[in-house]
Scaffold this motif. Structure first.
Motif, short mmCIF file in Angstrom:
data_model
loop_
_atom_site.label_atom_id
_atom_site.label_comp_id
_atom_site.label_asym_id
_atom_site.label_seq_id
_atom_site.Cartn_x
_atom_site.Cartn_y
_atom_site.Cartn_z
N LEU A 196 0.83 -1.21 0.00
CA LEU A 196 0.00 0.00 0.00
C LEU A 196 0.86 1.25 0.00
N PHE A 197 1.90 1.26 0.82
CA PHE A 197 2.79 2.43 0.92
C PHE A 197 3.43 2.74 -0.43
N CYS A 198 4.02 1.74 -1.05
CA CYS A 198 4.75 1.97 -2.31
C CYS A 198 3.81 2.42 -3.43
N GLU A 199 2.65 1.80 -3.53
CA GLU A 199 1.72 2.17 -4.59
C GLU A 199 1.15 3.58 -4.37
N LEU A 200 0.80 3.88 -3.12
CA LEU A 200 0.20 5.19 -2.84
C LEU A 200 1.21 6.32 -2.98
N VAL A 201 2.42 6.13 -2.48
CA VAL A 201 3.44 7.19 -2.60
C VAL A 201 3.84 7.38 -4.06
N ALA A 202 3.93 6.29 -4.80
CA ALA A 202 4.23 6.42 -6.23
C ALA A 202 3.15 7.25 -6.93
N LEU A 226 -4.42 4.15 -3.93
CA LEU A 226 -4.90 3.54 -2.69
C LEU A 226 -5.61 2.22 -2.96
N ILE A 227 -6.50 2.23 -3.93
CA ILE A 227 -7.29 1.02 -4.22
C ILE A 227 -6.42 -0.08 -4.82
N GLN A 228 -5.55 0.28 -5.74
CA GLN A 228 -4.66 -0.73 -6.34
C GLN A 228 -3.73 -1.32 -5.28
N GLY A 229 -3.21 -0.45 -4.41
CA GLY A 229 -2.33 -0.94 -3.35
C GLY A 229 -3.05 -1.88 -2.40
N LEU A 285 -4.51 9.45 -6.74
CA LEU A 285 -4.34 9.13 -5.32
C LEU A 285 -5.33 8.04 -4.90
N ALA A 286 -6.57 8.19 -5.32
CA ALA A 286 -7.56 7.16 -5.01
C ALA A 286 -7.22 5.86 -5.73
#
Length: 208
Positions: free
Chosen positions: A82-88, A108-111, A104-105
């Motif tokens: 979640l961290f890596c996908e959201l920060v990316a 979040l959802i993909q992560g 951003l959404a």
């Protein structure tokens, strides 16, 4: 997330993040965000390949999903996907994404899709099947978001929307799952992951 300052190689709880975990996760996420930005600018060059059936364009969507799987395979701590996908996604938005702040959404959802798979295996299994499932999870969650939450494709029939979900899930399996798994093993061979829980990834059983 919990943080410890124990040296590399020292036994730590699997749920604890060390400073090195945070630093490497941030490097993965920021680097991935830059790749997102570049991909946002170039992926339309491939649109001609999908003119016959536009939902098939989701076959390249895995390029927006890989940080979640790669980050979790390398860091091996709860929240890494979640961290890596959201920060990316945040980095991509700051650099100017064509999708605006909606990324951003999406991030979040993909992560969450990938994170759910690693959580289901209690963050103890990081073999190829789990990597593929995590990629599928990111693709499935992301495609449902695109088709039925954000509704990016109002012109699509129900069959085309379902096809889009299938194509994006496949892309998640191949690009985010398989390539991230191979990338992690390649990095481990170089010794670059020596301070991380994934340092032995290159010699771990592929299916075990």
């Amino acid at each position: 997330m919990g943080i410890t300052h124990q040296p590399a190689g020292h036994k730590t709880a699997t749920t604890s993040w060390r400073v090195v975990d945070i630093v490497i996760a941030a490097v993965i996420a920021v680097s991935s965000g830059v790749i997102f930005w570049a991909w946002n600018s170039t992926h339309h060059l491939l649109d001609v390949l999908f003119l016959a059936f536009p939902p098939s364009a989701a076959l390249v969507s895995g390029m927006w999903l890989f940080p979640a799987v790669l980050g979790a395979l390398i860091i091996r701590k709860p929240g890494a996907a979640l961290f890596c996908e959201l920060v990316a996604a945040m980095v991509s938005a700051l650099m100017g994404s064509e999708f605006g702040l909606t990324v951003l959404a999406s991030g979040l959802i993909q992560g969450l899709g990938a994170e759910a798979v690693f959580a289901a295996f209690r963050y103890r299994t990081f073999n190829l099947p789990v990597a593929l499932l995590a990629g599928a999870g990111a693709g499935l969650f992301g495609s449902i978001n695109d088709t039925f939450i954000f509704r990016w494709f109002p012109e699509y029939t129900t069959g085309m929307l379902l096809a889009y979900i299938g194509f994006m899930t496949i892309s998640g399996i191949v690009i985010a799952g398989l390539l991230s798994f191979l990338g992690t093993r390649a990095l481990a061979k170089t010794g670059a992951l020596g301070a991380l829980a994934s340092r032995k990834a290159a010699t771990e059983p592929i299916l075990g």
